[in-house]
Design a protein around this motif. Structure first.
Motif, short mmCIF file in Angstrom:
data_model
loop_
_atom_site.label_atom_id
_atom_site.label_comp_id
_atom_site.label_asym_id
_atom_site.label_seq_id
_atom_site.Cartn_x
_atom_site.Cartn_y
_atom_site.Cartn_z
N TYR A 399 -54.76 48.17 -54.31
CA TYR A 399 -54.33 48.87 -53.09
C TYR A 399 -52.81 48.77 -52.98
CZ TYR A 399 -59.26 47.75 -52.34
OH TYR A 399 -60.61 47.60 -52.51
N PHE A 442 -56.49 43.05 -47.95
CA PHE A 442 -57.93 43.24 -48.06
C PHE A 442 -58.66 42.06 -47.45
CE2 PHE A 442 -62.01 42.54 -50.06
CZ PHE A 442 -62.59 43.80 -50.07
N LEU A 456 -59.36 47.21 -45.21
CA LEU A 456 -57.93 47.18 -45.48
C LEU A 456 -57.19 47.17 -44.16
CD1 LEU A 456 -56.94 49.58 -48.40
CD2 LEU A 456 -57.05 47.09 -48.39
N ALA A 475 -62.45 49.83 -46.87
CA ALA A 475 -61.86 49.82 -48.21
C ALA A 475 -62.70 50.58 -49.22
CB ALA A 475 -61.66 48.38 -48.68
#
Length: 517
Positions: A399, A442, A456, A475
């Protein structure tokens, strides 16, 4: 400001959620004044604009629903100048003072607090009523410090997280500072019970098997590796080695058996700072053979060098792991970082400092020693993170925030998820007027069944209100409308890093300090 636990008795003297009150003014007076400090300096405007008021708020306004199993605290650090810099035109984002933001979530509700990290150097500047230290990134004043000033400034502005029941705030030019995990009062420097002496990196990894902290210190050309025991906070392993040049060593990676460091042309030059010249220098001549990857065996401390070639710099890593006799390293790569060594008299602009950074993958063949690299994804971005339970292990998802457009007033413009298995990247932008997201964090769901089974958490800047919001995304399905938008009563000036503490970790740390008092 910890919210009451869903199970068992409350902690001693908890600060529970109270009804919402009228939020403070959107633009404090000093933020208005800062607009005149240096009109052309991006790092003092927009999402970077200073916010000097410490604040707290309860039962924050939420659009959507905070998941019931999201219980704990998100800690973020701001780079936030408390006083007008001595040379505003040369002020750099890396030089702002540290202000910690804690967002406490429990039972679908949110509370919030911000406090300055009261380092010894900040206390001195508060007593003086002005900034007394010059800049280090782009150079600055070499005027003598006033009598009684600490010899160097610890801005405590780079990373924050709980370890050893302390909320620790990191800056690579000095020791971490310890704060109360709920009240956010500053206790003082923290040296891992005498395990470190001068400084340590702002980046650390937590070993998912032991819970131990893995970190390092970079002092000139010397790198010192550390491992701190999760149960005692004491350093139980360390090793120093020479990389021959004073690399600006900001991040590293770990696999099961190795600590991984990149030697690049980006340097930190204390001698330049003493002369008022830029201290972050791009010096390709210092590495005639190009970039090198250094592997240190975590068990034997044996060090090996592997040439990648070329002149570029890594910014941040996702992760590293071992597979089929190779060490695989994922991270972001930038074409240059800092002021070129041949024109130190002309500090570079923000976009020259941060040209687009793009995800790459590096491989080191352990049998032959050969190192290779490849482009991954191709979407420019920064602040990569993973599910930290996969640190040192094979991961699928990464991410990051995107930096696609190099806007005049922002640094980031979207949130991205990369799927390494499918070699695909999903990008979403903020709803309404939200932009410039910070580093994603996360958090796994309770009883998670997959690597991306979780949330997230990102802070975004609202261009219309000038305030910040916490967005909570699913997420596993980033394209889905955010599960919740938590409206913060202030702006959290754009900072670098932060971490999540689950309610067990948070409650234990709060209780430990309550017992100590």
């Amino acid at each position: 400001m910890t919210l009451p636990s869903r199970q068992g008795p409350s902690l001693p003297d908890p600060m529970t959620i109270a009804p919402r009150t009228t939020p403070p003014p959107a633009t404090p007076q000093l933020a208005q004044d800062a607009a005149a400090w240096a009109p052309g300096n991006k790092f003092l405007h927009g999402p970077f604009t200073p916010w000097t008021e410490e604040s707290g708020a309860y039962d924050l306004e939420v659009d959507g629903q905070i998941p019931d199993d999201l219980a704990g605290a998100l800690f973020r650090i701001s780079s936030n100048p408390r006083f007008q810099p001595r040379e505003p035109d040369r002020y750099h984002w890396w030089e702002g003072d540290g202000m910690v933001c804690g967002i406490y979530l429990r039972d679908g509700r949110a509370a919030y607090r911000t406090r300055w990290v009261m380092t010894d150097s900040m206390k001195f500047e508060v007593d003086q009523g002005e900034a007394v230290y010059g800049g280090f990134a782009n150079g600055g004043s070499t005027a003598p410090l006033p009598p009684g000033a600490p010899p160097a400034k610890n801005v405590a502005n780079t990373n924050v997280g709980i370890f050893d029941d302390h909320l620790l705030v990191y800056f690579e030019g000095g020791l971490p500072y310890s704060m109360h995990p709920e009240r956010l009062e500053t206790y003082g420097t923290y040296d891992f019970h005498g395990g470190i002496d001068v400084l340590c990196t702002a980046h650390y990894k937590i070993d998912p098997d032991s819970g131990d902290m893995l970190f390092f210190a970079a002092t000139g050309p010397t790198i010192t590796w550390y491992r701190a025991d999760v149960k005692t906070g004491h350093v139980v392993d360390s090793h120093s080695f020479d990389i021959k040049v004073p690399v600006l060593m900001h991040d590293f990676a770990v696999s099961d058996n190795y600590a991984i460091f990149f030697v690049t042309p980006a340097q930190f030059r204390l001698d330049h700072i003493m002369r008022g010249e830029p201290g972050v220098v791009w010096d390709e001549a210092s590495l005639p053979h190009g970039v090198q990857i250094v592997l240190m065996n975590r068990q034997t401390h044996a060090v090996s060098w592997h040439e990648v070639g070329g002149h570029w710099a890594n910014t941040h890593f996702y992760n590293a792991y071992e597979e089929d006799g190779q060490v695989v390293i994922d991270g972001h790569r930038i074409t240059r970082l800092g002021t070129p060594a041949d024109r130190l008299e002309v500090p570079v602009t923000s976009h020259s400092w941060f040209p687009p950074s793009v995800p790459h993958r590096w491989r080191v063949d352990l049998a032959s020693g050969r190192a290779t690299e490849e482009l991954v994804g191709g979407v420019a971005g920064e602040f990569p993170r993973i599910n930290d339970a996969f640190t040192g292990r094979h991961h699928r998802y990464g991410y990051f925030v995107t930096t696609r457009y190099l806007a005049d007033d922002t640094m980031s413009d979207g949130l991205a998820k990369h799927d390494a298995l499918r070699d695909s990247t999903t990008v979403v932008e903020g709803p309404d007027h939200l932009t410039n997201p910070g580093e994603p964090v996360f958090v796994a769901r309770e009883n998670a069944v997959a690597e991306d089974d979780g949330y997230l958490l990102t802070l975004w800047w609202n261009r219309e209100t000038g305030l910040s919001e916490l967005l909570i995304h699913d997420a596993a399905d980033l394209r889905r409308t955010p599960l919740a938008r938590v409206k913060l009563p202030s702006r959290v000036p754009f900072g670098f890093h932060g971490n999540w503490a689950d309610h067990t970790t948070l409650d234990q740390a709060v209780a430990a300090h309550s017992d100590a008092n």
